[in-house]
Design an enzyme around this catalytic site. Structure first.
Site, PDB file in Angstrom:
ATOM      1  N   GLU A  19     -21.155  14.067 -10.139  1.00  0.00           N
ATOM      2  CA  GLU A  19     -20.188  15.056  -9.930  1.00  0.00           C
ATOM      3  C   GLU A  19     -19.676  14.467  -8.719  1.00  0.00           C
ATOM      4  OE1 GLU A  19     -21.550  18.925  -8.569  1.00  0.00           O
ATOM      5  OE2 GLU A  19     -20.040  19.870  -9.976  1.00  0.00           O
ATOM      6  N   LYS A  35     -25.803  35.722   0.747  1.00  0.00           N
ATOM      7  CA  LYS A  35     -25.751  34.735   1.661  1.00  0.00           C
ATOM      8  C   LYS A  35     -24.592  33.865   1.462  1.00  0.00           C
ATOM      9  CE  LYS A  35     -27.400  30.616   1.812  1.00  0.00           C
ATOM     10  NZ  LYS A  35     -26.369  29.955   2.606  1.00  0.00           N
ATOM     11  N   CYS A  57     -16.191  23.109  -9.738  1.00  0.00           N
ATOM     12  CA  CYS A  57     -17.480  22.660 -10.915  1.00  0.00           C
ATOM     13  C   CYS A  57     -16.867  22.267 -12.103  1.00  0.00           C
ATOM     14  CB  CYS A  57     -18.538  23.967 -10.690  1.00  0.00           C
ATOM     15  SG  CYS A  57     -17.473  25.390 -11.214  1.00  0.00           S
ATOM     16  N   GLU A  61     -25.187  29.530 -11.905  1.00  0.00           N
ATOM     17  CA  GLU A  61     -23.943  28.955 -12.056  1.00  0.00           C
ATOM     18  C   GLU A  61     -23.882  27.429 -11.345  1.00  0.00           C
ATOM     19  OE1 GLU A  61     -21.838  31.551 -14.587  1.00  0.00           O
ATOM     20  OE2 GLU A  61     -21.640  29.563 -13.868  1.00  0.00           O
TER      21      GLU A  61
HETATM   22  N1  LIG Z   1     -21.002  26.696 -11.982  1.00  0.00           N
HETATM   23  C1  LIG Z   1     -20.062  27.293 -11.244  1.00  0.00           C
HETATM   24  O1  LIG Z   1     -19.622  28.736 -11.368  1.00  0.00           O
HETATM   25  C2  LIG Z   1     -20.043  26.723  -9.771  1.00  0.00           C
HETATM   26  C3  LIG Z   1     -19.011  27.205  -8.921  1.00  0.00           C
HETATM   27  C4  LIG Z   1     -18.742  26.582  -7.620  1.00  0.00           C
HETATM   28  C5  LIG Z   1     -19.613  25.707  -7.319  1.00  0.00           C
HETATM   29  N2  LIG Z   1     -20.450  25.169  -8.194  1.00  0.00           N
HETATM   30  C6  LIG Z   1     -21.243  23.985  -7.689  1.00  0.00           C
HETATM   31  O2  LIG Z   1     -21.965  24.111  -6.395  1.00  0.00           O
HETATM   32  C7  LIG Z   1     -21.917  22.714  -5.694  1.00  0.00           C
HETATM   33  C8  LIG Z   1     -21.020  22.786  -4.489  1.00  0.00           C
HETATM   34  O3  LIG Z   1     -21.313  23.735  -3.427  1.00  0.00           O
HETATM   35  P1  LIG Z   1     -22.534  23.519  -2.586  1.00  0.00           P
HETATM   36  O4  LIG Z   1     -22.165  22.061  -1.828  1.00  0.00           O
HETATM   37  O5  LIG Z   1     -22.226  24.735  -1.379  1.00  0.00           O
HETATM   38  O6  LIG Z   1     -23.733  23.793  -3.213  1.00  0.00           O
HETATM   39  P2  LIG Z   1     -25.313  23.700  -2.478  1.00  0.00           P
HETATM   40  O7  LIG Z   1     -26.013  24.063  -3.491  1.00  0.00           O
HETATM   41  O8  LIG Z   1     -25.326  22.854  -1.398  1.00  0.00           O
HETATM   42  O9  LIG Z   1     -24.981  25.214  -1.754  1.00  0.00           O
HETATM   43  C9  LIG Z   1     -24.497  26.444  -2.210  1.00  0.00           C
HETATM   44  C10 LIG Z   1     -25.297  27.417  -1.493  1.00  0.00           C
HETATM   45  O10 LIG Z   1     -26.682  27.675  -1.416  1.00  0.00           O
HETATM   46  C11 LIG Z   1     -27.224  27.534  -0.122  1.00  0.00           C
HETATM   47  N3  LIG Z   1     -28.591  26.687  -0.026  1.00  0.00           N
HETATM   48  C12 LIG Z   1     -28.792  25.196  -0.239  1.00  0.00           C
HETATM   49  N4  LIG Z   1     -29.986  25.341  -0.259  1.00  0.00           N
HETATM   50  C13 LIG Z   1     -30.707  26.304  -0.084  1.00  0.00           C
HETATM   51  C14 LIG Z   1     -32.018  26.758  -0.147  1.00  0.00           C
HETATM   52  N5  LIG Z   1     -33.036  25.946  -0.130  1.00  0.00           N
HETATM   53  N6  LIG Z   1     -32.396  28.172  -0.277  1.00  0.00           N
HETATM   54  C15 LIG Z   1     -31.382  29.071  -0.458  1.00  0.00           C
HETATM   55  N7  LIG Z   1     -29.868  28.740  -0.236  1.00  0.00           N
HETATM   56  C16 LIG Z   1     -29.706  27.352  -0.169  1.00  0.00           C
HETATM   57  C17 LIG Z   1     -26.234  26.981   0.561  1.00  0.00           C
HETATM   58  O11 LIG Z   1     -26.246  27.287   2.040  1.00  0.00           O
HETATM   59  C18 LIG Z   1     -25.020  27.536   0.011  1.00  0.00           C
HETATM   60  O12 LIG Z   1     -24.657  28.852   0.306  1.00  0.00           O
HETATM   61  C19 LIG Z   1     -21.543  21.815  -6.680  1.00  0.00           C
HETATM   62  O13 LIG Z   1     -22.481  21.187  -7.382  1.00  0.00           O
HETATM   63  C20 LIG Z   1     -20.641  22.699  -7.776  1.00  0.00           C
HETATM   64  O14 LIG Z   1     -20.488  22.248  -9.105  1.00  0.00           O
HETATM   65  C21 LIG Z   1     -20.914  25.679  -9.218  1.00  0.00           C
HETATM   66  O1  LIG Z   2     -16.066  25.776  -8.641  1.00  0.00           O
HETATM   67  C1  LIG Z   2     -16.045  26.546  -9.616  1.00  0.00           C
HETATM   68  C2  LIG Z   2     -15.309  27.413  -9.978  1.00  0.00           C
HETATM   69  O2  LIG Z   2     -15.942  28.541 -10.790  1.00  0.00           O
HETATM   70  C3  LIG Z   2     -13.990  27.074 -10.393  1.00  0.00           C
HETATM   71  S1  LIG Z   2     -12.846  28.227 -11.152  1.00  0.00           S
HETATM   72  O3  LIG Z   2     -11.966  28.797  -9.873  1.00  0.00           O
HETATM   73  O4  LIG Z   2     -13.597  29.180 -11.641  1.00  0.00           O
HETATM   74  O5  LIG Z   2     -12.317  27.744 -12.311  1.00  0.00           O
END
Ligand SMILES: NC(=O)c1ccc[n+]([C@@H]2O[C@H](COP(=O)([O-])OP(=O)(O)OC[C@H]3O[C@@H](n4cnc5c(N)ncnc54)[C@H](O)[C@@H]3O)[C@@H](O)[C@H]2O)c1
Ligand SMILES: O=C[C@H](O)CS(=O)(=O)O
Length: 487
Positions: free
Chosen positions: A389, A182, A291, A257
């Site tokens: 963040e 998804k 992130c 992640e």
């Molecule tokens: N560690 C990593 O590799 C990494 C990489 C990219 C983003 N992030 C993190 O993601 C966040 C930003 O992305 P975002 O705003 O999309 O995050 P989010 O957690 O709001 O959403 C992420 C995904 O989860 C889905 N989602 C939300 N609630 C859900 C539920 N109850 N059940 C199932 N799916 C659900 C969303 O629709 C989306 O597809 C930041 O905290 C960032 O640090 C981490």
């Molecule tokens: O937002 C998180 C991503 O994993 C960043 S990166 O492109 O992997 O550095």
């Protein structure tokens, strides 16, 4: 359709289940908007549990056949997928910029990186070695083999609409698993274009499914359906915790992640020009919506004013605008909620004594979702920006005196994803690299991501690693075989 494409068939406004492009059972679709212009990019099917269940059942059927293909056969299909992604790089970049907002150059970079993950795991498929273990008794042969975990559910965020999918689905498919994923509701079309190219590459029907719609309902089906053996999630820590809890009921394995709060430490023996260049690269990539962005920039007292001046000069020169415009370095934030969150953090810091030599407010003249690249000085721990963040183009500068103070300040968070520091003292490089409580550390480097390295966090930033020789292990089970025979 508003996105200028060479191959318009890549722009899919239907979900992809069991090799078929379909609408939601209800027929309902919701609009997706361009964050730079506010214009509608397209419509996304609004699906729920029933469609997700069908996708999981299709994945189970596809898994039973795909797992029997040899690693070499699986690798060949993945390599064709990688080739098609690179061939259609410009169209994929146009779709990504239209729905996510990042500059086209950054979008192209993400697509090349994503193709790199698929290529890497096409090769890793052929290296899922087992082992033999010296038996303690005669008439025994002890060994282990690696087998695919089964049907994998994947949920990804909007900030890297293709790379986050490639980093999960490439190792899963390479290992022999099937996937139901998804994408984020803000960026479905990049995911659907990726699925279209996967179909052209020869991914069998049902092996790679994209369900779009009600996150909660889709997630509940993914986490409760016993056919799903693994959930791989990238997103916020708060959502990751909810999903982990739901997975416990059917003892699913999880890869998480999650969020970050990266310190970026500049010691007084650092190469300041290098440090400034790497702050720009780390802090302002994707308009600060990554992130691993530098989230707390800590500068030793002796060089604080000089560093603040140099960084402010560079930030003033960053061009902000729609991602389709030439020379733009920062695009818009993903939505107005993001603008409000960033602005609230800046206002809180300013109200408690911080100063903004550069930026400090939204750029309404450009459009609803542009925030000025910002430097904040005199920032302290009692400001919210230290603990949250930011996920926006704001560089808060903290001052410290000793190495011990810097490490203590850096570790004062429940997050543990990425950390960076700059020093030319070899002893300090080793001491600080070991002392920082993070899954990934940049020493005189502000960039980390590569398909060849283990990406992931500790503490409340996640579980597991994506990329490198570890990434495929997340989708494999170890089977121990005790083979007895007449000695
Ligand atoms: N560690 C990593 O590799 C990494 C990489 C990219 C983003 N992030 C993190 O993601 C966040 C930003 O992305 P975002 O705003 O999309 O995050 P989010 O957690 O709001 O959403 C992420 C995904 O989860 C889905 N989602 C939300 N609630 C859900 C539920 N109850 N059940 C199932 N799916 C659900 C969303 O629709 C989306 O597809 C930041 O905290 C960032 O640090 C981490
Ligand atoms: O937002 C998180 C991503 O994993 C960043 S990166 O492109 O992997 O550095």
């Amino acid at each position: 359709m508003s996105v200028p494409l060479k191959d318009e068939s890549l722009f899919r406004q239907q979900a992809f289940i069991n090799g078929k492009w379909i609408d939601a059972d209800s027929g309902r679709k919701v609009p997706v908007y361009d964050p730079a212009t506010g214009k509608e990019v397209g419509m996304m099917p609004w699906m729920g549990a029933a469609e997700t269940r069908r996708a999981i059942e299709a994945a189970e059927r596809a898994f039973s056949l795909w797992r029997k293909r040899t690693a070499k056969e699986r690798a060949a299909v993945l390599r064709r997928w990688r080739d098609l992604i690179l061939l259609h790089q410009d169209d994929l970049a146009q779709i990504m910029t239209a729905e996510q907002g990042k500059p086209l150059a950054e979008a192209r970079g993400e697509i090349v990186s994503s193709a790199g993950y698929i290529e890497w795991f096409a090769e890793e498929a052929k290296r899922t070695y087992g082992e033999t273990i010296p038996a303690g008794n005669s008439g025994q042969q002890l060994l282990t083999i690696r087998q695919p975990i089964g049907v994998v559910a994947a949920i990804t965020p909007w900030n890297f609409p293709i790379q986050m999918i490639a980093r999960k689905c490439a190792p899963a498919l390479a290992a022999g698993c099937a996937v139901v994923m998804k994408p984020a509701p803000q960026t479905p079309f990049s995911a659907l274009a990726l699925a279209d190219l996967g179909q052209r590459a020869g991914l069998p029907d049902g092996l790679f499914n994209i369900v779009t719609g009600k996150a909660g309902e889709i997630g509940d089906e993914m986490t409760s359906n016993h056919i799903v053996r693994k959930l791989s999630f990238t997103g916020s820590t708060v959502v990751g915790k909810v999903l982990m809890e739901k997975c416990a009921l059917t003892v699913k394995q999880v890869s998480m992640e999650l969020g970050g709060n990266a310190p970026f430490i500049v010691f007084d023996d650092a190469d300041l020009d290098r440090a400034v260049n790497h702050v720009i690269a780390s802090k302002f990539r994707n308009a600060g919506q990554t992130c691993v962005c530098a989230n707390r920039i800590m500068v030793q007292k002796g060089v604080y004013d000089d560093f603040a001046r140099r960084l402010s000069e560079r930030v003033r020169g960053l061009k902000i605008g729609p991602g389709t415009e030439d020379g733009v370095f920062l695009g818009p934030l993903i939505d107005d909620r993001a603008i409000d969150k960033v602005d609230d953090l800046v206002k809180d810091a300013l109200s408690k004594g911080a100063k903004a030599p550069v930026g400090g407010a939204p750029l309404k003249e450009l459009g609803a979702q542009f925030y000025a690249p910002t430097v904040l000085t005199d920032v302290t721990q009692n400001m919210q920006v230290f603990h949250k963040e930011i996920f926006g183009p704001v560089a808060p500068l903290y001052c410290f005196e000793s190495e011990e103070e810097a490490v203590s300040l850096a570790n004062a968070t429940r997050y543990g994803l990425a950390a960076y520091f700059f020093s030319q003292d070899v002893g300090r490089v080793w001491r600080v690299s070991e002392a920082l409580e993070y899954g990934m550390v940049g020493a005189n480097s502000g960039t980390l991501s590569s398909e060849a390295t283990p990406f992931g966090g500790i503490k409340e930033s996640g579980i597991g690693r994506e990329g490198g020789k570890y990434g495929i292990q997340e989708y494999l089970e170890i089977k121990y075989i005790n083979m007895g025979f007449d000695a």
